[in-house]
Design a protein around this motif. Structure first.
Motif, PDB file in Angstrom:
ATOM      1  N   VAL A  42       0.837  -1.194   0.000  1.00  0.00           N
ATOM      2  CA  VAL A  42       0.000   0.000   0.000  1.00  0.00           C
ATOM      3  C   VAL A  42       0.873   1.246   0.000  1.00  0.00           C
ATOM      4  CG1 VAL A  42      -1.654   1.306   1.381  1.00  0.00           C
ATOM      5  CG2 VAL A  42      -1.981  -1.123   1.042  1.00  0.00           C
ATOM      6  N   GLY A  43       1.905   1.248   0.810  1.00  0.00           N
ATOM      7  CA  GLY A  43       2.788   2.416   0.903  1.00  0.00           C
ATOM      8  C   GLY A  43       3.523   2.710  -0.384  1.00  0.00           C
ATOM      9  N   ILE A  44       3.961   1.662  -1.063  1.00  0.00           N
ATOM     10  CA  ILE A  44       4.686   1.864  -2.319  1.00  0.00           C
ATOM     11  C   ILE A  44       3.780   2.488  -3.367  1.00  0.00           C
ATOM     12  CG2 ILE A  44       5.742   0.637  -4.260  1.00  0.00           C
ATOM     13  CD1 ILE A  44       6.927  -1.289  -2.155  1.00  0.00           C
ATOM     14  N   GLY A  45       2.555   2.023  -3.465  1.00  0.00           N
ATOM     15  CA  GLY A  45       1.619   2.597  -4.439  1.00  0.00           C
ATOM     16  C   GLY A  45       1.363   4.061  -4.188  1.00  0.00           C
ATOM     17  N   VAL A  46       1.226   4.425  -2.932  1.00  0.00           N
ATOM     18  CA  VAL A  46       1.001   5.832  -2.594  1.00  0.00           C
ATOM     19  C   VAL A  46       2.245   6.650  -2.888  1.00  0.00           C
ATOM     20  CG1 VAL A  46       0.578   7.411  -0.673  1.00  0.00           C
ATOM     21  CG2 VAL A  46      -0.765   5.346  -0.905  1.00  0.00           C
ATOM     22  N   ASP A  47       3.405   6.087  -2.633  1.00  0.00           N
ATOM     23  CA  ASP A  47       4.657   6.785  -2.895  1.00  0.00           C
ATOM     24  C   ASP A  47       4.764   7.167  -4.368  1.00  0.00           C
ATOM     25  OD1 ASP A  47       7.240   7.800  -2.350  1.00  0.00           O
ATOM     26  OD2 ASP A  47       8.127   5.931  -3.064  1.00  0.00           O
ATOM     27  N   TYR A  48       4.457   6.217  -5.251  1.00  0.00           N
ATOM     28  CA  TYR A  48       4.509   6.502  -6.682  1.00  0.00           C
ATOM     29  C   TYR A  48       3.478   7.551  -7.071  1.00  0.00           C
ATOM     30  CZ  TYR A  48       7.308   2.260  -7.100  1.00  0.00           C
ATOM     31  OH  TYR A  48       8.270   1.315  -6.970  1.00  0.00           O
ATOM     32  N   ALA A  49       2.289   7.430  -6.526  1.00  0.00           N
ATOM     33  CA  ALA A  49       1.231   8.386  -6.855  1.00  0.00           C
ATOM     34  C   ALA A  49       1.626   9.799  -6.431  1.00  0.00           C
ATOM     35  CB  ALA A  49      -0.073   7.976  -6.182  1.00  0.00           C
TER      36      ALA A  49
END
Length: 139
Positions: free
Chosen positions: A87-94
């Motif tokens: 979840v954190g990685i997806g938000v980081d990219y966004a």
């Protein structure tokens, strides 16, 4: 006339751990959502940016849990950090993409051009890191 005994051994430990992990999972997701909203509001000074970051986060969380159900993977001590990391990685990219896009928009570019340039600027890096992390999780 009945005597209830507490579960002992590994079965009792597993049962108690699963109860705690279930509660921790819900708390973790709520804290992640709250942190993303708060930091987006502070950083971008826009509720729209917070929504843009939060919607993919929520979709990712739901899809992750749905995939885990389909694969028969339960939320355990070993899988909870993987969920949080995913979840954190997806938000980081966004947020990385969003910050570059907003810079282009503030420079006067229309939304379509700002998004295109942001993807051109960040796309290769995001794809490379995403594929590398996915390979690590898959193995």
């Amino acid at each position: 006339d009945h005597q209830f005994l507490l579960a002992a051994g590994s079965a009792g430990i597993d049962a108690a751990t699963n109860i705690v992990v279930k509660e921790a999972n819900e708390r973790m997701l709520l804290l992640v959502y709250a942190a993303v909203v708060l930091l987006c509001l502070i950083t971008f000074r826009s509720w729209r940016a917070a929504v843009v970051a939060l919607v993919p986060l929520a979709i990712t969380s739901v899809l992750c849990q749905a995939l885990m159900v389909m694969l028969g993977i339960g939320v355990k001590v070993a899988t909870l950090p993987v969920i949080a990391l995913g979840v954190g990685i997806g938000v980081d990219y966004a947020l990385y993409l969003l910050s570059v896009q907003l810079n282009y928009q503030r420079a006067g570019l229309p939304l379509r051009d700002a998004y295109r340039r942001a993807v051109q600027f960040t796309g290769k890096v995001v794809a490379l890191v995403g594929v590398t992390l996915a390979a690590g999780v898959v193995t």
